[in-house]
Motif scaffolding. Structure first.
Motif, PDB file in Angstrom:
ATOM      1  N   LEU A   1      -4.310 -10.663 104.580  1.00 23.71           N
ATOM      2  CA  LEU A   1      -5.476 -10.309 104.168  1.00 23.71           C
ATOM      3  C   LEU A   1      -6.291 -10.523 105.875  1.00 23.71           C
ATOM      4  CD1 LEU A   1      -8.212  -9.709 102.975  1.00 23.71           C
ATOM      5  CD2 LEU A   1      -8.495 -12.165 102.433  1.00 23.71           C
ATOM      6  N   ASP A   2      -6.543  -9.103 106.641  1.00 22.73           N
ATOM      7  CA  ASP A   2      -6.518  -9.336 107.805  1.00 22.73           C
ATOM      8  C   ASP A   2      -8.288  -8.770 108.159  1.00 22.73           C
ATOM      9  OD1 ASP A   2      -3.881  -8.402 109.868  1.00 22.73           O
ATOM     10  OD2 ASP A   2      -3.999  -7.580 107.553  1.00 22.73           O
ATOM     11  N   ASN A   3      -9.015  -8.430 106.939  1.00 19.44           N
ATOM     12  CA  ASN A   3     -10.141  -7.700 107.063  1.00 19.44           C
ATOM     13  C   ASN A   3     -10.766  -9.644 106.851  1.00 19.44           C
ATOM     14  OD1 ASN A   3     -13.196  -8.173 106.372  1.00 19.44           O
ATOM     15  ND2 ASN A   3     -12.588  -6.026 105.122  1.00 19.44           N
ATOM     16  N   GLY A   4     -10.870 -10.170 107.871  1.00 20.02           N
ATOM     17  CA  GLY A   4     -11.503 -11.346 107.193  1.00 20.02           C
ATOM     18  C   GLY A   4     -12.823 -11.624 106.418  1.00 20.02           C
ATOM     19  N   GLU A   5     -13.768 -10.681 106.881  1.00 18.17           N
ATOM     20  CA  GLU A   5     -14.837 -10.817 105.976  1.00 18.17           C
ATOM     21  C   GLU A   5     -14.396 -10.388 104.380  1.00 18.17           C
ATOM     22  OE1 GLU A   5     -17.712 -10.845 107.087  1.00 18.17           O
ATOM     23  OE2 GLU A   5     -17.230 -10.859 109.144  1.00 18.17           O
ATOM     24  N   ALA A   6     -13.855 -10.332 103.899  1.00 16.24           N
ATOM     25  CA  ALA A   6     -12.886 -10.175 102.692  1.00 16.24           C
ATOM     26  C   ALA A   6     -12.728 -11.027 101.573  1.00 16.24           C
ATOM     27  CB  ALA A   6     -12.048  -9.073 102.345  1.00 16.24           C
ATOM     28  N   ARG A   7     -14.092 -11.769 100.838  1.00 15.17           N
ATOM     29  CA  ARG A   7     -13.199 -12.762 100.314  1.00 15.17           C
ATOM     30  C   ARG A   7     -11.820 -13.524  99.204  1.00 15.17           C
ATOM     31  NH1 ARG A   7     -16.854 -16.249  95.782  1.00 15.17           N
ATOM     32  NH2 ARG A   7     -15.905 -17.862  95.614  1.00 15.17           N
ATOM     33  N   GLY A   8     -11.349 -12.177  99.007  1.00 14.75           N
ATOM     34  CA  GLY A   8      -9.513 -11.998  98.550  1.00 14.75           C
ATOM     35  C   GLY A   8      -8.957 -10.929  98.545  1.00 14.75           C
ATOM     36  N   ILE A   9      -7.611 -10.855  98.097  1.00 10.53           N
ATOM     37  CA  ILE A   9      -7.459  -9.802  97.409  1.00 10.53           C
ATOM     38  C   ILE A   9      -7.137  -8.830  95.672  1.00 10.53           C
ATOM     39  CG2 ILE A   9      -5.163  -9.966  99.774  1.00 10.53           C
ATOM     40  CD1 ILE A   9      -3.659 -10.363  97.362  1.00 10.53           C
ATOM     41  N   HIS A  10      -6.386  -8.226  95.970  1.00  9.76           N
ATOM     42  CA  HIS A  10      -5.917  -8.082  94.147  1.00  9.76           C
ATOM     43  C   HIS A  10      -5.440  -8.416  94.112  1.00  9.76           C
ATOM     44  CE1 HIS A  10      -9.854  -5.561  94.961  1.00  9.76           C
ATOM     45  NE2 HIS A  10      -9.639  -5.032  96.050  1.00  9.76           N
ATOM     46  N   MET A  11      -5.080  -8.923  93.249  1.00  9.07           N
ATOM     47  CA  MET A  11      -2.862  -9.558  93.005  1.00  9.07           C
ATOM     48  C   MET A  11      -2.865  -8.844  91.460  1.00  9.07           C
ATOM     49  SD  MET A  11      -2.988 -14.007  93.508  1.00  9.07           S
ATOM     50  CE  MET A  11      -3.997 -14.285  94.914  1.00  9.07           C
ATOM     51  N   SER A  12      -3.840  -8.524  90.990  1.00  7.94           N
ATOM     52  CA  SER A  12      -3.358  -7.744  89.852  1.00  7.94           C
ATOM     53  C   SER A  12      -2.234  -6.220  90.309  1.00  7.94           C
ATOM     54  CB  SER A  12      -4.322  -7.702  88.979  1.00  7.94           C
ATOM     55  OG  SER A  12      -5.793  -6.531  89.337  1.00  7.94           O
ATOM     56  N   ARG A  13      -3.277  -5.590  91.286  1.00 11.68           N
ATOM     57  CA  ARG A  13      -2.196  -4.331  91.743  1.00 11.68           C
ATOM     58  C   ARG A  13      -1.123  -4.778  92.482  1.00 11.68           C
ATOM     59  NH1 ARG A  13      -7.430  -2.014  95.149  1.00 11.68           N
ATOM     60  NH2 ARG A  13      -9.293  -2.626  93.393  1.00 11.68           N
ATOM     61  N   LEU A  14      -0.409  -6.167  92.877  1.00 10.87           N
ATOM     62  CA  LEU A  14       0.944  -6.069  92.959  1.00 10.87           C
ATOM     63  C   LEU A  14       1.467  -6.074  91.957  1.00 10.87           C
ATOM     64  CD1 LEU A  14      -0.080  -9.370  96.210  1.00 10.87           C
ATOM     65  CD2 LEU A  14      -0.162  -6.989  96.649  1.00 10.87           C
TER      66      LEU A  14
END
Length: 298
Positions: free
Chosen positions: A49-62
């Motif tokens: 998660l290189d964008n430190g401004e983002a709260r989280g990732i999209h785990m469902s996409r993984l």
């Protein structure tokens, strides 16, 4: 009535801006295919998660990107494709993608002498990483084998020699008497100790490989050790196994050196770390040896 839009909390800004090296899921159950065999596996899937401004990732996409593994045979190309899907689905968030697959590879192994055969499991892990177009794959394989202690064998031979001296000190040697003695319990008054042992192989593969050399590495390792554990056997196979152990006496150091040389000769391996564990039958602790190779020209 208008339907309410479902909230996307992960898309909200983080209260503490900070990049993370790995975010994802561990222990995802899924089937994978290898060499025509369908394996029950567990997968660890993640991205940075290189964008430190983002709260989280999209785990469902993984999770959804892993579906390809159910239908196509495992290969470096397939692993790279899955990792690229991880990154494509996290554009602007992630620069690195990771995938680890844990499974038991089942191989049908023939007996040493008889026509019998049986199945043997080899725990494997496949680890793949894609970061800024740089892709690499590592394999982890566990290979079980038998090891007979050279020191114990020498001490046993000495006791047998002493028993021979005691029994024939005052008797003329006759061929029939010696043959009978060798076939009696006195002829094997002591036996060397052996133990079930395990080679843990961690291999960094070359980038150009089209296939995962799991079976080839297992075959090379078992050939180098000479005492692979057996499945279905008859007495003739058990006798052949005893002969193989007697001709392949080895400390853990010997096993590590044999495997080192064998893996250096195996094509497609850039570097490796190996660890052999002899589960001692004499002691309550294990004997262990490790060896590394970092890709020096063969």
């Amino acid at each position: 009535m208008n339907a309410l839009t479902l909230p996307d909390i992960a898309a909200q800004a983080s209260r503490q801006a900070l990049p993370l090296e790995w975010v994802g899921m561990c222990g995802i159950a899924l089937p994978v295919v290898f060499e025509g065999q369908r394996l029950s596996a567990k997968a660890d899937a993640g991205v940075s998660l290189d964008n430190g401004e983002a709260r989280g990732i999209h785990m469902s996409r993984l999770y959804l990107a892993l579906e390809t593994l159910e239908h196509e045979s495992l290969s470096p190309a397939l692993l790279r494709n899955v990792l690229q899907r991880f990154l494509d689905s996290h554009d602007g968030l992630s620069n690195a993608a990771y995938l680890r697959i844990h499974a038991d590879l089942l191989l049908n192994r023939p007996a040493l002498v008889s026509p019998l055969a049986g199945w043997k499991t080899y725990p494997i892990s496949i680890e793949a990483r894609l970061e800024n177009t740089v892709f690499h794959v590592e394999l982890k394989i566990e290979v079980p084998y038998s090891s007979t202690c050279p020191c114990s064998a020498a001490l046993s031979r000495q006791l047998i020699q002493q028993q021979f001296i005691d029994d024939f000190a005052n008797h003329p040697l006759q061929h029939a008497d010696v043959l009978a003695w060798l076939g009696s319990s006195k002829g094997i008054i002591a036996t060397p100790h052996s133990q079930r042992s395990t080679a843990h192989l961690q291999l960094h593969l070359d980038d150009f490989l089209d296939e995962l050399p799991l079976i080839a590495v297992i075959n090379d390792a078992e050939a180098a050790l000479g005492t692979a554990v057996q499945t279905a056997v008859k007495r003739a196979d058990e006798q052949a196994f005893a002969l193989a152990n007697g001709q392949n006496l080895m400390f853990c150091e010997d096993a590590a050196r044999r495997l080192n040389l064998a893996l250096k000769r195996s094509p497609g391996i850039r570097a490796f770390h190996l660890r052999v564990v002899h589960a001692e039958s004499l002691h309550a602790h294990d004997a262990v040896a490790e060896s590394r190779w970092n890709g020096v020209i063969r």
